[in-house]
Design a protein around this motif. Structure first.
Motif, PDB file in Angstrom:
ATOM      1  N   MET A 231       0.818  -1.207   0.000  1.00 29.29           N
ATOM      2  CA  MET A 231       0.000   0.000   0.000  1.00 29.29           C
ATOM      3  C   MET A 231       0.867   1.280   0.000  1.00 29.29           C
ATOM      4  O   MET A 231       0.540   2.257  -0.659  1.00 29.29           O
ATOM      5  CB  MET A 231      -0.831  -0.074   1.275  1.00 29.29           C
ATOM      6  N   PHE A 232       1.962   1.198   0.727  1.00 30.73           N
ATOM      7  CA  PHE A 232       2.849   2.367   0.840  1.00 30.73           C
ATOM      8  C   PHE A 232       3.306   2.824  -0.548  1.00 30.73           C
ATOM      9  O   PHE A 232       3.295   4.014  -0.876  1.00 30.73           O
ATOM     10  CB  PHE A 232       4.050   2.005   1.730  1.00 30.73           C
ATOM     11  N   LYS A 233       3.679   1.842  -1.388  1.00 28.97           N
ATOM     12  CA  LYS A 233       4.166   2.169  -2.734  1.00 28.97           C
ATOM     13  C   LYS A 233       3.063   2.833  -3.560  1.00 28.97           C
ATOM     14  O   LYS A 233       3.304   3.780  -4.297  1.00 28.97           O
ATOM     15  CB  LYS A 233       4.631   0.895  -3.439  1.00 28.97           C
ATOM     16  N   LEU A 234       1.845   2.304  -3.428  1.00 31.07           N
ATOM     17  CA  LEU A 234       0.726   2.862  -4.201  1.00 31.07           C
ATOM     18  C   LEU A 234       0.419   4.302  -3.775  1.00 31.07           C
ATOM     19  O   LEU A 234       0.156   5.176  -4.603  1.00 31.07           O
ATOM     20  CB  LEU A 234      -0.534   2.008  -4.005  1.00 31.07           C
ATOM     21  N   LEU A 235       0.477   4.521  -2.458  1.00 27.71           N
ATOM     22  CA  LEU A 235       0.073   5.832  -1.939  1.00 27.71           C
ATOM     23  C   LEU A 235       1.090   6.933  -2.262  1.00 27.71           C
ATOM     24  O   LEU A 235       0.768   8.121  -2.211  1.00 27.71           O
ATOM     25  CB  LEU A 235      -0.157   5.757  -0.427  1.00 27.71           C
ATOM     26  N   LYS A 236       2.298   6.515  -2.631  1.00 26.07           N
ATOM     27  CA  LYS A 236       3.322   7.522  -2.982  1.00 26.07           C
ATOM     28  C   LYS A 236       2.910   8.344  -4.204  1.00 26.07           C
ATOM     29  O   LYS A 236       3.441   9.425  -4.438  1.00 26.07           O
ATOM     30  CB  LYS A 236       4.669   6.830  -3.218  1.00 26.07           C
ATOM     31  N   ALA A 237       1.955   7.811  -4.968  1.00 23.55           N
ATOM     32  CA  ALA A 237       1.454   8.583  -6.116  1.00 23.55           C
ATOM     33  C   ALA A 237       0.696   9.823  -5.646  1.00 23.55           C
ATOM     34  O   ALA A 237       0.566  10.805  -6.377  1.00 23.55           O
ATOM     35  CB  ALA A 237       0.526   7.698  -6.963  1.00 23.55           C
ATOM     36  N   ASP A 238       0.184   9.791  -4.424  1.00 27.52           N
ATOM     37  CA  ASP A 238      -0.653  10.893  -3.936  1.00 27.52           C
ATOM     38  C   ASP A 238      -0.051  11.727  -2.803  1.00 27.52           C
ATOM     39  O   ASP A 238      -0.472  12.853  -2.578  1.00 27.52           O
ATOM     40  CB  ASP A 238      -2.000  10.354  -3.444  1.00 27.52           C
ATOM     41  N   TRP A 239       0.853  11.110  -2.029  1.00 30.39           N
ATOM     42  CA  TRP A 239       1.422  11.826  -0.877  1.00 30.39           C
ATOM     43  C   TRP A 239       2.944  11.698  -0.859  1.00 30.39           C
ATOM     44  O   TRP A 239       3.482  10.643  -1.252  1.00 30.39           O
ATOM     45  CB  TRP A 239       0.849  11.266   0.431  1.00 30.39           C
ATOM     46  N   PRO A 240       3.664  12.755  -0.338  1.00 30.46           N
ATOM     47  CA  PRO A 240       5.124  12.667  -0.256  1.00 30.46           C
ATOM     48  C   PRO A 240       5.549  11.538   0.688  1.00 30.46           C
ATOM     49  O   PRO A 240       4.879  11.287   1.706  1.00 30.46           O
ATOM     50  CB  PRO A 240       5.534  14.026   0.312  1.00 30.46           C
ATOM     51  N   GLU A 241       6.651  10.896   0.345  1.00 27.96           N
ATOM     52  CA  GLU A 241       7.089   9.686   1.054  1.00 27.96           C
ATOM     53  C   GLU A 241       7.297   9.913   2.571  1.00 27.96           C
ATOM     54  O   GLU A 241       6.847   9.108   3.390  1.00 27.96           O
ATOM     55  CB  GLU A 241       8.383   9.181   0.398  1.00 27.96           C
ATOM     56  N   GLY A 242       7.929  11.052   2.917  1.00 25.30           N
ATOM     57  CA  GLY A 242       8.218  11.312   4.330  1.00 25.30           C
ATOM     58  C   GLY A 242       6.931  11.466   5.129  1.00 25.30           C
ATOM     59  O   GLY A 242       6.790  10.949   6.239  1.00 25.30           O
ATOM     60  N   ARG A 243       6.003  12.157   4.542  1.00 25.65           N
ATOM     61  CA  ARG A 243       4.725  12.405   5.220  1.00 25.65           C
ATOM     62  C   ARG A 243       3.978  11.080   5.411  1.00 25.65           C
ATOM     63  O   ARG A 243       3.389  10.805   6.460  1.00 25.65           O
ATOM     64  CB  ARG A 243       3.929  13.356   4.330  1.00 25.65           C
ATOM     65  N   LEU A 244       4.035  10.277   4.377  1.00 30.68           N
ATOM     66  CA  LEU A 244       3.362   8.970   4.435  1.00 30.68           C
ATOM     67  C   LEU A 244       3.952   8.103   5.535  1.00 30.68           C
ATOM     68  O   LEU A 244       3.228   7.502   6.330  1.00 30.68           O
ATOM     69  CB  LEU A 244       3.560   8.223   3.109  1.00 30.68           C
ATOM     70  N   ALA A 245       5.299   8.070   5.572  1.00 30.29           N
ATOM     71  CA  ALA A 245       5.979   7.212   6.552  1.00 30.29           C
ATOM     72  C   ALA A 245       5.573   7.621   7.973  1.00 30.29           C
ATOM     73  O   ALA A 245       5.269   6.758   8.813  1.00 30.29           O
ATOM     74  CB  ALA A 245       7.483   7.296   6.356  1.00 30.29           C
ATOM     75  N   GLY A 246       5.492   8.921   8.221  1.00 28.46           N
ATOM     76  CA  GLY A 246       5.090   9.408   9.545  1.00 28.46           C
ATOM     77  C   GLY A 246       3.657   8.998   9.866  1.00 28.46           C
ATOM     78  O   GLY A 246       3.355   8.562  10.979  1.00 28.46           O
ATOM     79  N   ALA A 247       2.787   9.125   8.879  1.00 24.03           N
ATOM     80  CA  ALA A 247       1.370   8.795   9.108  1.00 24.03           C
ATOM     81  C   ALA A 247       1.187   7.288   9.314  1.00 24.03           C
ATOM     82  O   ALA A 247       0.372   6.855  10.135  1.00 24.03           O
ATOM     83  CB  ALA A 247       0.533   9.289   7.924  1.00 24.03           C
ATOM     84  N   PHE A 248       1.964   6.470   8.588  1.00 22.78           N
ATOM     85  CA  PHE A 248       1.896   5.010   8.777  1.00 22.78           C
ATOM     86  C   PHE A 248       2.315   4.669  10.200  1.00 22.78           C
ATOM     87  O   PHE A 248       1.671   3.872  10.878  1.00 22.78           O
ATOM     88  CB  PHE A 248       2.818   4.281   7.776  1.00 22.78           C
ATOM     89  N   ASP A 249       3.383   5.312  10.628  1.00 25.36           N
ATOM     90  CA  ASP A 249       3.908   5.062  11.974  1.00 25.36           C
ATOM     91  C   ASP A 249       2.848   5.454  13.015  1.00 25.36           C
ATOM     92  O   ASP A 249       2.538   4.693  13.935  1.00 25.36           O
ATOM     93  CB  ASP A 249       5.196   5.888  12.135  1.00 25.36           C
ATOM     94  N   VAL A 268      -8.735   4.910   9.166  1.00 23.18           N
ATOM     95  CA  VAL A 268      -9.227   6.202   9.655  1.00 23.18           C
ATOM     96  C   VAL A 268      -8.079   6.981  10.294  1.00 23.18           C
ATOM     97  O   VAL A 268      -7.906   8.180  10.036  1.00 23.18           O
ATOM     98  CB  VAL A 268     -10.395   6.000  10.661  1.00 23.18           C
ATOM     99  N   ARG A 269      -7.258   6.280  11.103  1.00 21.75           N
ATOM    100  CA  ARG A 269      -6.112   6.963  11.751  1.00 21.75           C
ATOM    101  C   ARG A 269      -5.129   7.478  10.697  1.00 21.75           C
ATOM    102  O   ARG A 269      -4.615   8.581  10.797  1.00 21.75           O
ATOM    103  CB  ARG A 269      -5.404   6.001  12.714  1.00 21.75           C
ATOM    104  N   LEU A 270      -4.914   6.663   9.677  1.00 20.51           N
ATOM    105  CA  LEU A 270      -3.998   7.068   8.609  1.00 20.51           C
ATOM    106  C   LEU A 270      -4.546   8.311   7.888  1.00 20.51           C
ATOM    107  O   LEU A 270      -3.799   9.262   7.603  1.00 20.51           O
ATOM    108  CB  LEU A 270      -3.834   5.898   7.623  1.00 20.51           C
ATOM    109  N   ALA A 271      -5.854   8.307   7.627  1.00 18.26           N
ATOM    110  CA  ALA A 271      -6.470   9.458   6.954  1.00 18.26           C
ATOM    111  C   ALA A 271      -6.309  10.712   7.807  1.00 18.26           C
ATOM    112  O   ALA A 271      -5.976  11.788   7.295  1.00 18.26           O
ATOM    113  CB  ALA A 271      -7.951   9.171   6.688  1.00 18.26           C
ATOM    114  N   ARG A 272      -6.506  10.568   9.122  1.00 15.99           N
ATOM    115  CA  ARG A 272      -6.348  11.738  10.015  1.00 15.99           C
ATOM    116  C   ARG A 272      -4.906  12.233   9.969  1.00 15.99           C
ATOM    117  O   ARG A 272      -4.653  13.439   9.881  1.00 15.99           O
ATOM    118  CB  ARG A 272      -6.721  11.365  11.446  1.00 15.99           C
ATOM    119  N   GLY A 273      -3.975  11.300   9.997  1.00  9.51           N
ATOM    120  CA  GLY A 273      -2.549  11.653   9.975  1.00  9.51           C
ATOM    121  C   GLY A 273      -2.168  12.363   8.699  1.00  9.51           C
ATOM    122  O   GLY A 273      -1.308  13.242   8.690  1.00  9.51           O
ATOM    123  N   LEU A 274      -2.811  12.022   7.603  1.00 11.63           N
ATOM    124  CA  LEU A 274      -2.478  12.641   6.323  1.00 11.63           C
ATOM    125  C   LEU A 274      -3.254  13.930   6.084  1.00 11.63           C
ATOM    126  O   LEU A 274      -2.999  14.644   5.126  1.00 11.63           O
ATOM    127  CB  LEU A 274      -2.753  11.651   5.180  1.00 11.63           C
TER     128      LEU A 274
END
Ligand code: SAM
Length: 276
Positions: A231-249, A268-274
């Motif tokens: 999922m992380f790889k797919l989402l990189k199309a929409d969000w910057p990698e650093g931001r994504l990594a923080g939100a996943f964490d 839901v938590r991931l959406a809030r984080g992003l």
């Protein structure tokens, strides 16, 4: 409505059923009663029925609800329904001849007080459910009869083959309640698979609202665009990698997860984080 009555109406009007419209009518009185019981109707409830067909369910709903809005696509069945339920005897029935999906998309309505009780046509069951569940003023309860395979997707848990976009788009705002299987022999003509009636209750409090909700919708659509991929790889199309990594964490989601392994609350938590 007995099977003999159904056959009678169809024969009298020379109606040959249309397979593509999912015309499998429920003639089993016991199952019809169970569906209506699951709706827990009170005399002040307005009810939306999609695809009334020859009206076996409509008949029971009209006896219990304040009003019934029934939307049927097949003009031949609309004519039968007008004859079965004349306006003079059933002023609380509003019968609409339309494609329900188009009709719902055209007219934004306030459905908050409404219950949906329907034996949905197979070909449009999922888009109709998403349309209703995603409407801003969504119905209080959905009591829907769908093919068993669709029911399993509505009720699915993560890490199962049934868990996917439909599960999340509906469960975001609805809690799955009781459900029961309806054998194929209860329908006329008999379909190739069994069905199930599923009760979905609107959540007391929305899990995600406003911008977080928009992010959630974008997120799950992207995440399930290729369900076998990380999922992380797919989402990189929409969000910057650093931001994504923080939100996943922050959401407690391992970076190598596939979408089907991630539960509703984590999404839901991931959406809030992003969104923050
Ligand atoms: N409620 C009836 C029953 O339980 O016997 C009929 C259910 S049958 C599974 C589905 C019904 O939906 C059919 O009457 C069909 O003509 C109607 N239908 C199919 N596509 C539709 C659509 N897009 N909008 C409204 N009605 C539709």
């Amino acid at each position: 409505m007995k099977l003999s009555e159904m056959r009678g109406w169809l024969a009298e009007r020379n109606i040959r059923l249309t397979r593509s419209l999912g015309q499998n009518f429920l003639h089993d009185a016991n199952q019809l009663r169970r569906i209506v019981a699951a709706a827990e109707l009170s005399p002040c409830d307005p009810v939306l029925e999609i695809g009334p067909g020859l009206g076996p369910l409509t008949e029971l709903l009209l006896a219990r609800a304040a009003k019934v809005l029934a939307i049927e696509k097949d003009a031949r069945l609309v004519a039968v329904l007008r004859e079965r339920f004349p306006a003079s005897d059933y002023p609380h029935l509003e019968l609409v001849h339309a494609d329900a999906l188009e009709w719902l998309r055209q007219a934004a309505r306030d459905w908050r007080e409404w219950k949906v009780v329907s034996n949905l046509p197979y070909s449009v069951a999922s888009p109709i459910l998403v349309e209703l569940a995603q409407s801003p003023q969504r119905p209080e309860r959905l009591v829907v009869t769908v093919q068993l395979e669709v029911a399993q997707r509505l009720l699915a848990q993560p890490r199962t083959g049934d868990f996917g976009l439909l599960t999340l788009l509906v469960q975001l705002d609805y809690e799955p309640g009781p459900w029961f299987r309806i054998p194929r022999r209860c329908f006329f003509p008999e379909p190739e698979v069994d069905s199930a009636c599923v009760v979905l209750r609107r959540r007391q409090r929305a899990l995600a609202e406003g911008a977080a909700r928009e992010t959630f919708l974008r997120l799950v659509r992207r995440a399930f665009s290729q369900r076998r991929k990380m999922m992380f790889k797919l989402l990189k199309a929409d969000w910057p990698e650093g931001r994504l990594a923080g939100a996943f964490d922050g959401a407690g989601i391992p970076l190598q997860s596939r979408a089907e392994e991630v539960g509703l609350e984590q999404f839901v938590r991931l959406a809030r984080g992003l969104t923050a």
